[in-house]
Design a protein around this motif. Structure first.
Motif, PDB file in Angstrom:
ATOM      1  N   ASN A 125       7.526  43.916   0.804  1.00 42.09           N
ATOM      2  CA  ASN A 125       6.924  44.414   1.036  1.00 42.09           C
ATOM      3  C   ASN A 125       6.266  45.807   1.481  1.00 42.09           C
ATOM      4  O   ASN A 125       5.010  45.835   2.070  1.00 42.09           O
ATOM      5  N   ASP A 126       6.468  47.154   0.753  1.00 39.23           N
ATOM      6  CA  ASP A 126       5.907  47.967   0.431  1.00 39.23           C
ATOM      7  C   ASP A 126       4.598  47.530  -0.239  1.00 39.23           C
ATOM      8  O   ASP A 126       3.631  48.891   0.147  1.00 39.23           O
ATOM      9  N   MET A 127       4.423  46.587  -1.666  1.00 38.20           N
ATOM     10  CA  MET A 127       3.074  46.222  -1.796  1.00 38.20           C
ATOM     11  C   MET A 127       2.183  45.602  -1.231  1.00 38.20           C
ATOM     12  O   MET A 127       0.843  45.858  -1.296  1.00 38.20           O
ATOM     13  N   ARG A 128       3.071  45.233  -0.114  1.00 38.78           N
ATOM     14  CA  ARG A 128       1.830  43.870   0.684  1.00 38.78           C
ATOM     15  C   ARG A 128       1.055  44.708   1.676  1.00 38.78           C
ATOM     16  O   ARG A 128      -0.214  44.713   1.995  1.00 38.78           O
ATOM     17  N   GLN A 129       1.358  45.684   2.384  1.00 35.91           N
ATOM     18  CA  GLN A 129       0.692  46.973   3.612  1.00 35.91           C
ATOM     19  C   GLN A 129      -0.110  47.534   2.283  1.00 35.91           C
ATOM     20  O   GLN A 129      -0.775  47.790   3.025  1.00 35.91           O
ATOM     21  N   LYS A 130       0.720  48.241   0.488  1.00 38.51           N
ATOM     22  CA  LYS A 130      -0.187  48.934   0.714  1.00 38.51           C
ATOM     23  C   LYS A 130      -1.758  48.229   0.415  1.00 38.51           C
ATOM     24  O   LYS A 130      -3.024  48.479   0.379  1.00 38.51           O
ATOM     25  N   ALA A 131      -1.761  46.898  -0.573  1.00 41.80           N
ATOM     26  CA  ALA A 131      -2.858  45.822  -0.501  1.00 41.80           C
ATOM     27  C   ALA A 131      -3.395  45.795   0.837  1.00 41.80           C
ATOM     28  O   ALA A 131      -4.472  45.382   0.797  1.00 41.80           O
ATOM     29  N   THR A 132      -2.516  45.825   2.334  1.00 40.48           N
ATOM     30  CA  THR A 132      -3.497  45.864   3.296  1.00 40.48           C
ATOM     31  C   THR A 132      -4.239  46.603   3.081  1.00 40.48           C
ATOM     32  O   THR A 132      -5.524  45.948   3.918  1.00 40.48           O
ATOM     33  N   ALA A 133      -3.715  47.684   3.323  1.00 40.23           N
ATOM     34  CA  ALA A 133      -4.456  48.901   2.926  1.00 40.23           C
ATOM     35  C   ALA A 133      -5.995  49.111   2.717  1.00 40.23           C
ATOM     36  O   ALA A 133      -7.338  49.330   2.727  1.00 40.23           O
ATOM     37  N   PHE A 134      -5.641  48.808   1.364  1.00 36.39           N
ATOM     38  CA  PHE A 134      -6.715  48.526  -0.068  1.00 36.39           C
ATOM     39  C   PHE A 134      -7.580  47.808   0.666  1.00 36.39           C
ATOM     40  O   PHE A 134      -9.054  47.799   0.654  1.00 36.39           O
ATOM     41  N   ALA A 135      -7.075  47.107   0.774  1.00 37.15           N
ATOM     42  CA  ALA A 135      -8.121  45.061   1.197  1.00 37.15           C
ATOM     43  C   ALA A 135      -9.665  45.777   2.394  1.00 37.15           C
ATOM     44  O   ALA A 135     -10.243  45.549   2.592  1.00 37.15           O
ATOM     45  N   GLU A 136      -8.558  46.850   3.121  1.00 35.32           N
ATOM     46  CA  GLU A 136      -9.410  47.165   4.939  1.00 35.32           C
ATOM     47  C   GLU A 136     -10.617  48.536   3.894  1.00 35.32           C
ATOM     48  O   GLU A 136     -11.749  48.134   5.036  1.00 35.32           O
ATOM     49  N   GLN A 137      -9.814  48.771   3.056  1.00 30.67           N
ATOM     50  CA  GLN A 137     -10.690  50.353   2.742  1.00 30.67           C
ATOM     51  C   GLN A 137     -11.343  49.366   1.794  1.00 30.67           C
ATOM     52  O   GLN A 137     -12.849  49.728   2.040  1.00 30.67           O
ATOM     53  N   GLU A 138     -11.510  48.607   1.511  1.00 32.36           N
ATOM     54  CA  GLU A 138     -12.729  47.131   1.114  1.00 32.36           C
ATOM     55  C   GLU A 138     -13.586  47.263   1.345  1.00 32.36           C
ATOM     56  O   GLU A 138     -14.739  47.201   1.170  1.00 32.36           O
ATOM     57  N   ILE A 139     -13.124  46.826   2.808  1.00 35.67           N
ATOM     58  CA  ILE A 139     -13.549  45.695   3.765  1.00 35.67           C
ATOM     59  C   ILE A 139     -14.712  46.489   4.452  1.00 35.67           C
ATOM     60  O   ILE A 139     -15.654  46.385   4.607  1.00 35.67           O
ATOM     61  N   GLU A 140     -14.049  47.640   5.339  1.00 35.12           N
ATOM     62  CA  GLU A 140     -14.704  48.921   5.504  1.00 35.12           C
ATOM     63  C   GLU A 140     -15.639  49.782   5.258  1.00 35.12           C
ATOM     64  O   GLU A 140     -14.905  50.190   4.717  1.00 35.12           O
ATOM     65  N   PRO A 141     -16.302  50.237   5.324  1.00 34.64           N
ATOM     66  CA  PRO A 141     -17.002  51.425   5.154  1.00 34.64           C
ATOM     67  C   PRO A 141     -16.308  52.839   5.193  1.00 34.64           C
ATOM     68  O   PRO A 141     -15.460  52.332   6.589  1.00 34.64           O
ATOM     69  N   GLN A 142     -16.225  53.151   4.173  1.00 32.38           N
ATOM     70  CA  GLN A 142     -15.461  54.073   3.887  1.00 32.38           C
ATOM     71  C   GLN A 142     -16.119  55.607   4.843  1.00 32.38           C
ATOM     72  O   GLN A 142     -17.552  55.778   5.148  1.00 32.38           O
ATOM     73  N   ARG A 143     -15.386  56.009   5.725  1.00 35.39           N
ATOM     74  CA  ARG A 143     -15.680  57.047   6.406  1.00 35.39           C
ATOM     75  C   ARG A 143     -14.387  58.327   6.054  1.00 35.39           C
ATOM     76  O   ARG A 143     -13.437  58.438   5.709  1.00 35.39           O
ATOM     77  N   PRO A 144     -14.975  59.084   6.306  1.00 35.93           N
ATOM     78  CA  PRO A 144     -14.043  60.682   6.023  1.00 35.93           C
ATOM     79  C   PRO A 144     -13.027  60.621   7.299  1.00 35.93           C
ATOM     80  O   PRO A 144     -12.842  60.115   7.747  1.00 35.93           O
ATOM     81  N   ALA A 145     -11.572  61.207   6.671  1.00 29.39           N
ATOM     82  CA  ALA A 145     -10.024  61.056   6.898  1.00 29.39           C
ATOM     83  C   ALA A 145     -10.331  62.332   8.382  1.00 29.39           C
ATOM     84  O   ALA A 145     -11.331  62.966   8.533  1.00 29.39           O
ATOM     85  N   GLY A 146      -9.712  61.184   9.222  1.00 25.24           N
ATOM     86  CA  GLY A 146      -9.488  62.333  10.859  1.00 25.24           C
ATOM     87  C   GLY A 146     -10.255  61.778  11.621  1.00 25.24           C
ATOM     88  O   GLY A 146     -11.199  60.560  11.332  1.00 25.24           O
ATOM     89  N   PRO A 147     -10.017  62.084  12.797  1.00 25.43           N
ATOM     90  CA  PRO A 147     -10.692  61.067  13.661  1.00 25.43           C
ATOM     91  C   PRO A 147     -11.817  62.369  13.882  1.00 25.43           C
ATOM     92  O   PRO A 147     -12.492  62.919  13.314  1.00 25.43           O
ATOM     93  N   ALA A 148     -13.107  61.527  13.941  1.00 24.83           N
ATOM     94  CA  ALA A 148     -14.234  61.619  14.521  1.00 24.83           C
ATOM     95  C   ALA A 148     -14.003  61.883  15.503  1.00 24.83           C
ATOM     96  O   ALA A 148     -14.311  61.899  17.431  1.00 24.83           O
ATOM     97  N   VAL A 149     -14.324  63.377  16.368  1.00 21.59           N
ATOM     98  CA  VAL A 149     -13.576  64.270  17.529  1.00 21.59           C
ATOM     99  C   VAL A 149     -15.318  63.949  18.105  1.00 21.59           C
ATOM    100  O   VAL A 149     -14.722  63.873  19.359  1.00 21.59           O
ATOM    101  N   THR A 150     -16.333  64.409  17.450  1.00 18.97           N
ATOM    102  CA  THR A 150     -17.213  64.416  18.761  1.00 18.97           C
ATOM    103  C   THR A 150     -18.434  63.265  17.898  1.00 18.97           C
ATOM    104  O   THR A 150     -18.186  63.648  17.158  1.00 18.97           O
ATOM    105  N   GLU A 151     -18.749  63.023  18.539  1.00 23.83           N
ATOM    106  CA  GLU A 151     -20.170  62.282  18.540  1.00 23.83           C
ATOM    107  C   GLU A 151     -21.575  62.552  19.093  1.00 23.83           C
ATOM    108  O   GLU A 151     -21.749  62.520  19.745  1.00 23.83           O
ATOM    109  N   PRO A 152     -22.104  62.209  17.908  1.00 22.50           N
ATOM    110  CA  PRO A 152     -23.840  62.466  18.484  1.00 22.50           C
ATOM    111  C   PRO A 152     -24.125  61.903  18.717  1.00 22.50           C
ATOM    112  O   PRO A 152     -24.062  60.748  19.500  1.00 22.50           O
ATOM    113  N   GLU A 153     -25.042  62.508  20.232  1.00 24.73           N
ATOM    114  CA  GLU A 153     -26.139  61.905  20.856  1.00 24.73           C
ATOM    115  C   GLU A 153     -26.979  61.561  19.929  1.00 24.73           C
ATOM    116  O   GLU A 153     -27.630  61.271  19.114  1.00 24.73           O
TER     117      GLU A 153
END
Lengths: 218, 211
Positions: free
Chosen positions: A126-154
C-alpha cells in the motif's frame, strides 16, 4: 626424289596408322564410365537449389517473427504521458532500499516482528502504491514549485486566448509542506480560492477543520 | 590445377573458334563438341553424355599407352574428366574441344607423374592385344605379328615421341594442336612425330627385311 620420299613417308604413315588401329581397340571400362557420368550429373545440378531450400523457410520464419514482434510492440506500448501504476509499483519494488533492508535483516529480527508477514507485505505494498501514485501524478502534471501559490499575478489585457487559458490553469492542491501548519494551510486554501478552485478550497477547509479543530480560519 | 587453368587459358588464345559457331545451328544433325559442352554448362546432362561417349575410348587409349599402366591410366582418366566437368562454368568455345580435352588429359598425366612416384615403366599386358594361345603359331598371321611388334615398339618409344604419336593417332590433332597440347613448338612436335613414326615403321618392317 623429294616427291618419292614424301609418297613413301605417307605410305609408311598409313601403314603405321593402320597397324596402330588394329592394335588399339581397348574400350573404357564400365565402372569408369559410371563414375565420370555420375560426377557430371552431380555437377550439373543447379548450385542454388540448396540455397533456395533454406531461404524460403527462413524468409517465412523471419516474416512471422517480425510480425509477432511488431504486434506485441504495438499492443504493449504505453500511451504517452501516462505511467501505469503497476509499472511504477514494480519500479519501486525493484529499487526500494527499504525492501532490500528488510530482506537483509537477520532472521531473528524477523521472527520478533509482531506483524504477520502477509500483513507487512500488504502494508508495504500500500505504501508503495501511494508513492507510485504520487510519482505518476508528478510525471503527468507540470512541475510546480513546492508550496501554495499565494498570489496569482494579474493576467495582462490584450493577450491571446491560449495564453489566458494557460494563465488560468488550476493551482495544485495543498501539499505536505502547505498542510504542515494551519497558517500555511489556510494560505494555500486562499490561494486555491483566488485561483477559482472553490470546490478544492472547500475540501481543504473541511480537512483543515478536521485536522485542527481549534484553529479559527478567519 | 594450375596446369589445367593454363590449358583453358591457352585454349582460348590458341585457336580461332568463335562463340557464334559454338552452338549448333538448328539444321545440324550432329552438334559440335563445343556446342555440347555449352549445353552441359547450361545444365544439359544428356549433352555431356553424348560428348563423353564421343571421346571416352580415345582418351582412355591415349592415357593407357602414355601411362603404360592400366591402374594409373584409369586414375588419370578419371582425374581428367573430373577437371573437364568442373571447368564447365569457365569453358569458352574459343578452342577446339578435343584440343582442350587432350591438353587437360596430358597435364593430368604430367601432374600424376610428378605427384606419384609409383609411375613405373611396367607394361600391363592388354588382353585385347594378346594373340590367342590356341592359335599359335600356325594361325598367327603376319599382321598380328606386326601388331605385337608395334605394341613393343610403342612402349619403347621415348615418352615425348609416344605422346605426340598418340595425340596424332587417337585425337587426330594437327601439328599445331599437338604443339599446344604438349607445350612445345610446331617444329619440335613435327620432329618428334617423324622420329616416332620412323621407329614404329622400322619395327613393323623388321621381319619383312630379315626374311
Amino acid at each position: 626424289m623429294t616427291e618419292e620420299r614424301t609418297q613413301s613417308d605417307a605410305r609408311a604413315d598409313t601403314l603405321v596408322s593402320q597397324a596402330y588401329r588394329d592394335l588399339a581397340n581397348e574400350r573404357t571400362p564400365e565402372h569408369l564410365d559410371r563414375t565420370v557420368l555420375r560426377a557430371a550429373a552431380k555437377e550439373a545440378r543447379p548450385r542454388y537449389s540448396r540455397f533456395i531450400a533454406w531461404t524460403r523457410p527462413m524468409a517465412w520464419a523471419a516474416t512471422v517473427m517480425l510480425s509477432v514482434a511488431l504486434v506485441l510492440e504495438v499492443t504493449n506500448a504505453p500511451s504517452p504521458g501516462v505511467v501505469p501504476i503497476d509499472d511504477a509499483i514494480s519500479t519501486f519494488e525493484v529499487q526500494s532500499p527499504e525492501a532490500d533492508a528488510e530482506d537483509d535483516r537477520p532472521v531473528d529480527s524477523l521472527e520478533e516482528s509482531v506483524v504477520p508477514a502477509s500483513e507487512r507485505v500488504k502494508k508495504q505494498r500500500n505504501d508503495m502504491r501511494q508513492k507510485a501514485t504520487a510519482f505518476a501524478e508528478q510525471e503527468i502534471e507540470p512541475q510546480r514549485p513546492a508550496g501554495p501559490a499565494v498570489t496569482e499575478p494579474e493576467f495582462p489585457a490584450g493577450r491571446s486566448l491560449a495564453a489566458a487559458a494557460a494563465f488560468s490553469a488550476p493551482v495544485a492542491d495543498c501539499d505536505e509542506d502547505a498542510v504542515a501548519t494551519p497558517q500555511t494551510w489556510i494560505e494555500c486554501i486562499v490561494a486555491l480560492e483566488n485561483a477559482g478552485r472553490d470546490e478544492a478550497a472547500r475540501e481543504q477547509r473541511a480537512l483543515l477543520a478536521e485536522a485542527f479543530p481549534d484553529f479559527d480560519p478567519r | 590445377m594450375a596446369t589445367n587453368a593454363q590449358a583453358i587459358r591457352g585454349g582460348q588464345l590458341a585457336l580461332s573458334h568463335t562463340a557464334e559457331l559454338a552452338y549448333a545451328r538448328p539444321m545440324d544433325n550432329v552438334p559440335e563438341d563445343s556446342a555440347l559442352m555449352l549445353r552441359y554448362r547450361d545444365g544439359d546432362l544428356a549433352a555431356f553424355e553424348v560428348l563423353y561417349r564421343r571421346h571416352n575410348d580415345a582418351v582412355f587409349r591415349y592415357l593407357l599407352r602414355l601411362c603404360q599402366h592400366r591402374d594409373t591410366a584409369e586414375d588419370v582418366f578419371q582425374d581428367a574428366w573430373g577437371k573437364i566437368v568442373k571447368a564447365r562454368d569457365s569453358y569458352r568455345p574459343t578452342a577446339k574441344f578435343s584440343t582442350f580435352l587432350y591438353r587437360v588429359a596430358h597435364n593430368c598425366f604430367i601432374d600424376h607423374i610428378r605427384r606419384n612416384k609409383r609411375h613405373t615403366q611396367t607394361v600391363a599386358v592388354e588382353p585385347d592385344s594378346q594373340p590367342d594361345q590356341a592359335d599359335l603359331p600356325e594361325v598367327e598371321t603376319e599382321r598380328s605379328l606386326a601388331r605385337r611388334r608395334l605394341e613393343a615398339a610403342l612402349q619403347e618409344l621415348p615418352e615425348e615421341q609416344r605422346d605426340v604419336f598418340l595425340l596424332s593417332e587417337e585425337a587426330g590433332l594437327s601439328l599445331d594442336q599437338i604443339a599446344f597440347v604438349t607445350d612445345s613448338n610446331r617444329e619440335t612436335a613435327k620432329s618428334r612425330l617423324r622420329y616416332a613414326v620412323n621407329k614404329l615403321r622400322a619395327a613393323i618392317d623388321e621381319p619383312v627385311r630379315t626374311s
